[in-house]
Design a protein around this motif. Structure first.
Motif, PDB file in Angstrom:
ATOM      1  N   ASP A 116       0.875  -1.148   0.048  1.00  0.00           N
ATOM      2  CA  ASP A 116       0.026   0.006  -0.057  1.00  0.00           C
ATOM      3  C   ASP A 116       0.862   1.047  -0.068  1.00  0.00           C
ATOM      4  N   ARG A 117       2.122   1.265   0.847  1.00  0.00           N
ATOM      5  CA  ARG A 117       2.846   2.584   0.862  1.00  0.00           C
ATOM      6  C   ARG A 117       3.585   2.688  -0.446  1.00  0.00           C
ATOM      7  N   TYR A 118       3.942   1.451  -0.905  1.00  0.00           N
ATOM      8  CA  TYR A 118       4.680   1.449  -2.273  1.00  0.00           C
ATOM      9  C   TYR A 118       3.699   2.179  -3.168  1.00  0.00           C
ATOM     10  N   VAL A 119       2.558   1.883  -3.611  1.00  0.00           N
ATOM     11  CA  VAL A 119       1.631   2.389  -4.551  1.00  0.00           C
ATOM     12  C   VAL A 119       1.445   3.777  -4.191  1.00  0.00           C
ATOM     13  N   ALA A 120       1.068   4.199  -2.788  1.00  0.00           N
ATOM     14  CA  ALA A 120       0.970   5.540  -2.567  1.00  0.00           C
ATOM     15  C   ALA A 120       2.007   6.532  -2.920  1.00  0.00           C
ATOM     16  N   ILE A 121       3.293   5.967  -2.825  1.00  0.00           N
ATOM     17  CA  ILE A 121       4.366   6.855  -2.965  1.00  0.00           C
ATOM     18  C   ILE A 121       4.914   6.875  -4.348  1.00  0.00           C
ATOM     19  N   CYS A 122       5.136   5.639  -5.125  1.00  0.00           N
ATOM     20  CA  CYS A 122       5.500   5.493  -6.427  1.00  0.00           C
ATOM     21  C   CYS A 122       4.418   5.575  -7.671  1.00  0.00           C
ATOM     22  N   ASN A 123       3.229   5.490  -7.359  1.00  0.00           N
ATOM     23  CA  ASN A 123       2.262   5.718  -8.139  1.00  0.00           C
ATOM     24  C   ASN A 123       0.868   6.558  -7.483  1.00  0.00           C
ATOM     25  N   PRO A 124       1.223   7.583  -6.883  1.00  0.00           N
ATOM     26  CA  PRO A 124       0.262   8.431  -6.369  1.00  0.00           C
ATOM     27  C   PRO A 124      -0.941   8.773  -7.186  1.00  0.00           C
ATOM     28  N   LEU A 125      -0.934   8.975  -8.316  1.00  0.00           N
ATOM     29  CA  LEU A 125      -1.925   9.691  -9.275  1.00  0.00           C
ATOM     30  C   LEU A 125      -2.963   8.235  -9.327  1.00  0.00           C
ATOM     31  N   LEU A 126      -2.270   7.107  -9.397  1.00  0.00           N
ATOM     32  CA  LEU A 126      -3.423   5.968  -9.662  1.00  0.00           C
ATOM     33  C   LEU A 126      -3.746   5.210  -8.398  1.00  0.00           C
ATOM     34  N   TYR A 127      -3.253   5.817  -7.257  1.00  0.00           N
ATOM     35  CA  TYR A 127      -3.340   5.414  -5.896  1.00  0.00           C
ATOM     36  C   TYR A 127      -4.838   4.559  -5.480  1.00  0.00           C
ATOM     37  N   MET A 128      -5.791   5.532  -5.719  1.00  0.00           N
ATOM     38  CA  MET A 128      -6.992   4.936  -5.396  1.00  0.00           C
ATOM     39  C   MET A 128      -7.943   4.091  -6.368  1.00  0.00           C
TER      40      MET A 128
END
Length: 317
Positions: A121-133
């Motif tokens: 979850d933290r990986y997606v939030a930091i590495c792909n913030p625009l696609l996070y949700m």
């Protein structure tokens, strides 16, 4: 040995953390305090992340389930442990022992994979913030949490079944404060090759798979943070995963210390001390780690204490 001379075990005796009589009462109050803080902290996290409108995000959804797991894990162990500090007869029935082992495995294995899910979850939030949700949608969150619980439940059924399919005769004294696998198998009068193999494969799979997910996730997180040009941006990105990094380090550090000891230095007393840490101390520390450094949780607590009705919103995650 003739089978008619064997005395089959129907109950076990737990030696506890220490068998010294003068330490029983002081230890009771120490672990009562630890358990009280664990219950208060984890129920607080569960409540805040359930009712506060600003904590309805995937990160706090996973944090809520980590708190549920920590609460469950300590509750499987602590009440029986506390009772045994106050009584002379420290027995536990055969099926009670099996149930406790199953409960412990359910929560500890679920925690291993929940920490891995939180790293992703933290990986997606930091590495792909625009696609996070989009990537970490409600359906994805439910699927990941369900898989962690299902895998924990599978382990909690298979391993105790193998352990308690062994024959236990004569000695029934477990050198531990709960029904753990290694000290229990030491009492078996059967060949323990099968349960030992199942336990080894299960533990190795759990540890290696979850560690790979955590290490790969944080490797990519570090690379992404290093690419951020502003120091303020790097600091903000790091702060979003600092609490989880601390929790992961404490948890996996304890497990690796326990499983990677040289055989010559290994003892059941060392196992007991490590077990105290990951069954009772870590569940107490996690709410502190995730709340004391988290402005959102502190703000949610202040809102809840000042005006509970205003902050309440039906869960969207």
């Amino acid at each position: 040995m003739a089978f008619e001379n064997l005395t089959w075990v129907t109950e076990f005796v737990l030696l506890g953390v220490s068998d010294r009589p003068e330490l029983q009462l002081p230890l009771f109050f120490v672990f009562l305090l630890i358990y009280g803080l664990t219950v208060t902290g984890n129920l607080g996290i569960i409540t805040l992340t359930s009712v506060d409108s600003r904590l309805q995000t995937p990160m706090y959804f996973f944090l809520r389930h980590l708190a549920i797991i920590n609460f469950g894990n300590s509750t499987v162990i602590a009440p029986k442990m506390l009772t045994n500090f106050l009584v002379k007869n420290k027995t536990t029935y055969y099926y009670e022992c099996a149930t406790q082992m199953g409960g412990f495995l359910l929560f500890i294995v679920s925690e291993v994979f929940m920490l891995a899910v939180m790293a992703y979850d933290r990986y997606v939030a930091i590495c792909n913030p625009l696609l996070y949700m989009v990537v970490v949608s409600r359906q994805t969150c439910l699927l990941l949490v369900s898989l962690a619980y299902i895998y924990g439940l599978t382990t909690a059924i298979v391993v105790p079944y193998c352990v308690f399919s062994m024959s236990y005769c004569s000695s029934n004294v477990i050198n531990h404060f709960y029904c753990d696998i290694v000290p229990l198998l030491a009492l078996s009068c059967s060949d323990t090759y099968l349960p030992e193999t199942v336990v080894f494969i299960s533990a190795a799979t759990n540890l290696v798979l979850s560690l790979i997910i955590v290490i790969v996730s944080y490797f990519n997180i570090v690379l992404s943070i290093l690419r951020i040009r502003s120091s303020e941006g790097r600091k903000k990105a790091f702060s979003t995963c600092a609490s989880h990094m601390m929790a992961v380090t404490v948890f996996y550090g304890t497990l690796l210390f326990m499983y990677l000891q040289p055989k010559t230095d290994h003892s059941l007393d060392t196992d007991k001390m490590a077990s105290v840490f990951y069954t009772l101390v870590i569940p107490m520390l996690n709410p502190m780690i995730y709340s004391l450094r988290n402005k959102d949780v502190i703000a949610a607590l202040k809102r809840f204490l000042s005006n509970p009705c205003e902050s309440i919103k039906p869960m969207s995650f």
